[in-house]
Design a protein around this motif. Sequence first.
Motif, PDB file in Angstrom:
ATOM      1  N   GLU A  77       0.811  -1.326  -0.008  1.00  0.00           N
ATOM      2  CA  GLU A  77       0.024   0.083  -0.100  1.00  0.00           C
ATOM      3  C   GLU A  77       0.928   1.261   0.063  1.00  0.00           C
ATOM      4  OE1 GLU A  77      -3.432   0.067   2.476  1.00  0.00           O
ATOM      5  OE2 GLU A  77      -3.526  -1.831   2.692  1.00  0.00           O
ATOM      6  N   SER A  78       1.838   1.182   0.700  1.00  0.00           N
ATOM      7  CA  SER A  78       2.915   2.296   0.565  1.00  0.00           C
ATOM      8  C   SER A  78       3.688   2.343  -0.525  1.00  0.00           C
ATOM      9  CB  SER A  78       4.025   2.254   1.793  1.00  0.00           C
ATOM     10  OG  SER A  78       3.488   2.232   3.042  1.00  0.00           O
ATOM     11  N   ALA A  79       3.828   1.286  -1.174  1.00  0.00           N
ATOM     12  CA  ALA A  79       4.612   1.176  -2.672  1.00  0.00           C
ATOM     13  C   ALA A  79       3.637   1.609  -3.605  1.00  0.00           C
ATOM     14  CB  ALA A  79       4.930  -0.150  -3.061  1.00  0.00           C
ATOM     15  N   ASP A  80       2.153   1.491  -3.757  1.00  0.00           N
ATOM     16  CA  ASP A  80       1.388   2.056  -4.529  1.00  0.00           C
ATOM     17  C   ASP A  80       1.539   3.597  -4.442  1.00  0.00           C
ATOM     18  OD1 ASP A  80      -1.009   2.206  -6.365  1.00  0.00           O
ATOM     19  OD2 ASP A  80      -1.955   2.694  -4.425  1.00  0.00           O
ATOM     20  N   PHE A  81       1.234   4.094  -3.220  1.00  0.00           N
ATOM     21  CA  PHE A  81       1.239   5.720  -2.942  1.00  0.00           C
ATOM     22  C   PHE A  81       2.719   6.063  -3.513  1.00  0.00           C
ATOM     23  CE2 PHE A  81       1.253   9.398   0.154  1.00  0.00           C
ATOM     24  CZ  PHE A  81       0.173  10.109  -0.734  1.00  0.00           C
ATOM     25  N   HIS A  82       3.872   5.472  -3.289  1.00  0.00           N
ATOM     26  CA  HIS A  82       5.009   5.847  -3.854  1.00  0.00           C
ATOM     27  C   HIS A  82       5.075   6.400  -5.544  1.00  0.00           C
ATOM     28  CE1 HIS A  82       9.077   5.946  -4.789  1.00  0.00           C
ATOM     29  NE2 HIS A  82       8.998   4.908  -5.555  1.00  0.00           N
ATOM     30  N   TRP A  83       4.515   5.293  -6.111  1.00  0.00           N
ATOM     31  CA  TRP A  83       4.434   5.267  -7.377  1.00  0.00           C
ATOM     32  C   TRP A  83       3.339   6.604  -7.850  1.00  0.00           C
ATOM     33  CZ3 TRP A  83       8.027   4.089 -10.304  1.00  0.00           C
ATOM     34  CH2 TRP A  83       8.646   3.018 -10.235  1.00  0.00           C
ATOM     35  N   LYS A  84       2.457   6.947  -7.016  1.00  0.00           N
ATOM     36  CA  LYS A  84       1.310   7.884  -7.415  1.00  0.00           C
ATOM     37  C   LYS A  84       2.055   9.229  -7.040  1.00  0.00           C
ATOM     38  CE  LYS A  84      -2.150   5.335  -8.114  1.00  0.00           C
ATOM     39  NZ  LYS A  84      -2.194   4.176  -7.382  1.00  0.00           N
ATOM     40  N   LEU A  85       3.052   9.364  -5.921  1.00  0.00           N
ATOM     41  CA  LEU A  85       3.741  10.582  -6.015  1.00  0.00           C
ATOM     42  C   LEU A  85       4.589  11.005  -6.900  1.00  0.00           C
ATOM     43  CD1 LEU A  85       4.422   9.936  -2.043  1.00  0.00           C
ATOM     44  CD2 LEU A  85       3.069  11.791  -3.066  1.00  0.00           C
ATOM     45  N   GLN A  86       5.395   9.600  -7.560  1.00  0.00           N
ATOM     46  CA  GLN A  86       6.198   9.787  -8.609  1.00  0.00           C
ATOM     47  C   GLN A  86       5.389  10.259  -9.932  1.00  0.00           C
ATOM     48  OE1 GLN A  86       9.677   8.539  -9.022  1.00  0.00           O
ATOM     49  NE2 GLN A  86       9.628   8.932  -6.924  1.00  0.00           N
ATOM     50  N   ASP A  87       4.428   9.699 -10.006  1.00  0.00           N
ATOM     51  CA  ASP A  87       3.580  10.226 -11.331  1.00  0.00           C
ATOM     52  C   ASP A  87       2.994  11.767 -11.006  1.00  0.00           C
ATOM     53  OD1 ASP A  87       3.694   7.817 -12.658  1.00  0.00           O
ATOM     54  OD2 ASP A  87       1.487   7.040 -11.795  1.00  0.00           O
ATOM     55  N   ALA A  88       3.127  12.264  -9.941  1.00  0.00           N
ATOM     56  CA  ALA A  88       2.738  13.505  -9.736  1.00  0.00           C
ATOM     57  C   ALA A  88       3.838  14.433  -9.585  1.00  0.00           C
ATOM     58  CB  ALA A  88       1.796  13.581  -8.320  1.00  0.00           C
ATOM     59  N   ALA A  89       5.010  13.806 -10.060  1.00  0.00           N
ATOM     60  CA  ALA A  89       6.224  14.750  -9.902  1.00  0.00           C
ATOM     61  C   ALA A  89       6.596  15.237  -8.458  1.00  0.00           C
ATOM     62  CB  ALA A  89       6.245  15.920 -10.893  1.00  0.00           C
ATOM     63  N   VAL A  90       6.362  14.497  -7.605  1.00  0.00           N
ATOM     64  CA  VAL A  90       6.449  14.698  -5.928  1.00  0.00           C
ATOM     65  C   VAL A  90       7.720  13.758  -5.836  1.00  0.00           C
ATOM     66  CG1 VAL A  90       5.697  14.654  -3.706  1.00  0.00           C
ATOM     67  CG2 VAL A  90       4.310  15.221  -5.700  1.00  0.00           C
ATOM     68  N   PRO A  91       9.020  14.257  -5.180  1.00  0.00           N
ATOM     69  CA  PRO A  91      10.059  13.521  -4.818  1.00  0.00           C
ATOM     70  C   PRO A  91       9.535  12.581  -3.850  1.00  0.00           C
ATOM     71  CG  PRO A  91      10.854  15.800  -4.957  1.00  0.00           C
ATOM     72  CD  PRO A  91       9.165  15.611  -5.196  1.00  0.00           C
ATOM     73  N   SER A  92       9.842  11.428  -4.080  1.00  0.00           N
ATOM     74  CA  SER A  92       9.462  10.592  -3.185  1.00  0.00           C
ATOM     75  C   SER A  92      10.432   9.085  -2.739  1.00  0.00           C
ATOM     76  CB  SER A  92       8.224   9.777  -3.501  1.00  0.00           C
ATOM     77  OG  SER A  92       7.551   8.675  -2.612  1.00  0.00           O
ATOM     78  N   ARG A  93      10.450   8.678  -1.599  1.00  0.00           N
ATOM     79  CA  ARG A  93      11.441   7.651  -1.258  1.00  0.00           C
ATOM     80  C   ARG A  93      10.693   6.601  -0.770  1.00  0.00           C
ATOM     81  NH1 ARG A  93      17.359   7.998   1.730  1.00  0.00           N
ATOM     82  NH2 ARG A  93      18.072   5.623   1.570  1.00  0.00           N
ATOM     83  N   LEU A  94      10.970   5.359  -1.095  1.00  0.00           N
ATOM     84  CA  LEU A  94      10.065   4.152  -0.302  1.00  0.00           C
ATOM     85  C   LEU A  94      11.203   3.363   0.323  1.00  0.00           C
ATOM     86  CD1 LEU A  94       7.688   2.311   0.275  1.00  0.00           C
ATOM     87  CD2 LEU A  94       8.175   1.223  -2.007  1.00  0.00           C
ATOM     88  N   LEU A  95      10.976   3.187   1.928  1.00  0.00           N
ATOM     89  CA  LEU A  95      11.986   2.484   2.570  1.00  0.00           C
ATOM     90  C   LEU A  95      11.195   1.309   3.024  1.00  0.00           C
ATOM     91  CD1 LEU A  95      13.598   5.123   4.665  1.00  0.00           C
ATOM     92  CD2 LEU A  95      14.649   4.295   2.523  1.00  0.00           C
ATOM     93  N   LEU A  96      11.628   0.008   2.773  1.00  0.00           N
ATOM     94  CA  LEU A  96      11.105  -1.271   3.128  1.00  0.00           C
ATOM     95  C   LEU A  96      11.783  -2.120   3.978  1.00  0.00           C
ATOM     96  CD1 LEU A  96       9.789  -2.686  -0.357  1.00  0.00           C
ATOM     97  CD2 LEU A  96       8.484  -1.408   1.428  1.00  0.00           C
ATOM     98  N   TYR A  97      11.409  -2.610   5.141  1.00  0.00           N
ATOM     99  CA  TYR A  97      12.189  -3.181   6.257  1.00  0.00           C
ATOM    100  C   TYR A  97      11.537  -4.731   6.486  1.00  0.00           C
ATOM    101  CZ  TYR A  97      13.465   1.378   7.345  1.00  0.00           C
ATOM    102  OH  TYR A  97      14.190   2.848   7.195  1.00  0.00           O
ATOM    103  N   LEU A  98      12.375  -5.580   6.149  1.00  0.00           N
ATOM    104  CA  LEU A  98      12.106  -6.961   5.779  1.00  0.00           C
ATOM    105  C   LEU A  98      11.314  -7.681   7.053  1.00  0.00           C
ATOM    106  CD1 LEU A  98      12.411  -9.525   4.199  1.00  0.00           C
ATOM    107  CD2 LEU A  98      14.315 -10.203   5.026  1.00  0.00           C
ATOM    108  N   LYS A  99      11.768  -7.492   8.079  1.00  0.00           N
ATOM    109  CA  LYS A  99      11.081  -8.208   9.297  1.00  0.00           C
ATOM    110  C   LYS A  99      10.430  -7.391  10.169  1.00  0.00           C
ATOM    111  CE  LYS A  99      15.145 -11.424   9.514  1.00  0.00           C
ATOM    112  NZ  LYS A  99      16.020 -11.869  10.446  1.00  0.00           N
ATOM    113  N   GLU A 100      10.142  -6.209   9.783  1.00  0.00           N
ATOM    114  CA  GLU A 100       9.220  -5.289  10.720  1.00  0.00           C
ATOM    115  C   GLU A 100       7.573  -5.544  10.378  1.00  0.00           C
ATOM    116  OE1 GLU A 100      10.340  -3.709  13.215  1.00  0.00           O
ATOM    117  OE2 GLU A 100      12.467  -4.280  12.488  1.00  0.00           O
ATOM    118  N   GLY A 101       6.991  -5.477  11.593  1.00  0.00           N
ATOM    119  CA  GLY A 101       5.463  -5.390  11.399  1.00  0.00           C
ATOM    120  C   GLY A 101       4.963  -4.044  11.460  1.00  0.00           C
ATOM    121  N   HIS A 102       3.656  -3.823  11.907  1.00  0.00           N
ATOM    122  CA  HIS A 102       3.122  -2.647  11.972  1.00  0.00           C
ATOM    123  C   HIS A 102       3.613  -1.787  13.046  1.00  0.00           C
ATOM    124  CE1 HIS A 102      -0.124  -0.006  10.339  1.00  0.00           C
ATOM    125  NE2 HIS A 102      -0.662   0.148  11.664  1.00  0.00           N
TER     126      HIS A 102
END
Length: 211
Positions: free
Chosen positions: A186-211
């Motif tokens: 869901e964060s990855a989807d919003f990251h791409w929406k920001l990219q499409d809107a020309a908003v600088p965006s960085r997505l950080l994913l953490y393998l073992k982390e929960g909510h």
Amino acid sequence: PTADAVQMWDEISRCISFTMDNIGDYGGDAQRISLVGHSAGAQLCARALLQRSGVKNVQSRTNTRKWHDDVRMPSKFVGLAGVYDVGYHYSYEDSRGVAIVSTMGRAMNGPENFDVCSPARLMPKRISSIVASPPGPIDLEGDKIAQMAGFSRRANGDAATSTETFHFPPTILMAGCADVTVPWYESADFHWKLQDAAVPSRLLLYLKEGH
């Protein structure tokens, strides 16, 4: 909730302005303010920023005040494990059997308002993406998550499709791959929406982390 989500993000917008107006009295710098939200808080913060950018609001059922109107933006937005597409997340909650106890539908004043409450649905498309035709049948069960994560297209785009002014602060999105409450894509989807809107965006994913 005694206040609906529309009132909540309007109050967040007021808090941003109050902080900008008064932080100097405490030795702070109004040009170095970051807005941080987690889970539903990330959705509300992002929606507050969209309100400040001029995106249309839905009528609140609990807020009688005039919409807060201020176009100033914090220097950054940080969203942690956020819900950015309310309709999609509601369907995800329903698949887990928890939608009936969730306050999300009530807070948004019903499913008919999910789109206007969803930051991912409201970002303008300023860059058209280059999409390769996928092999095999379309609309397979696994396509939705892959598309939300951006795996169905290239990361670069061609000419802008909109020249309208749009302001949204540079954004950092963080998500845990072990999160079953709000999945990382869901964060990855919003990251791409920001990219499409020309908003600088960085997505950080953490393998073992929960909510």
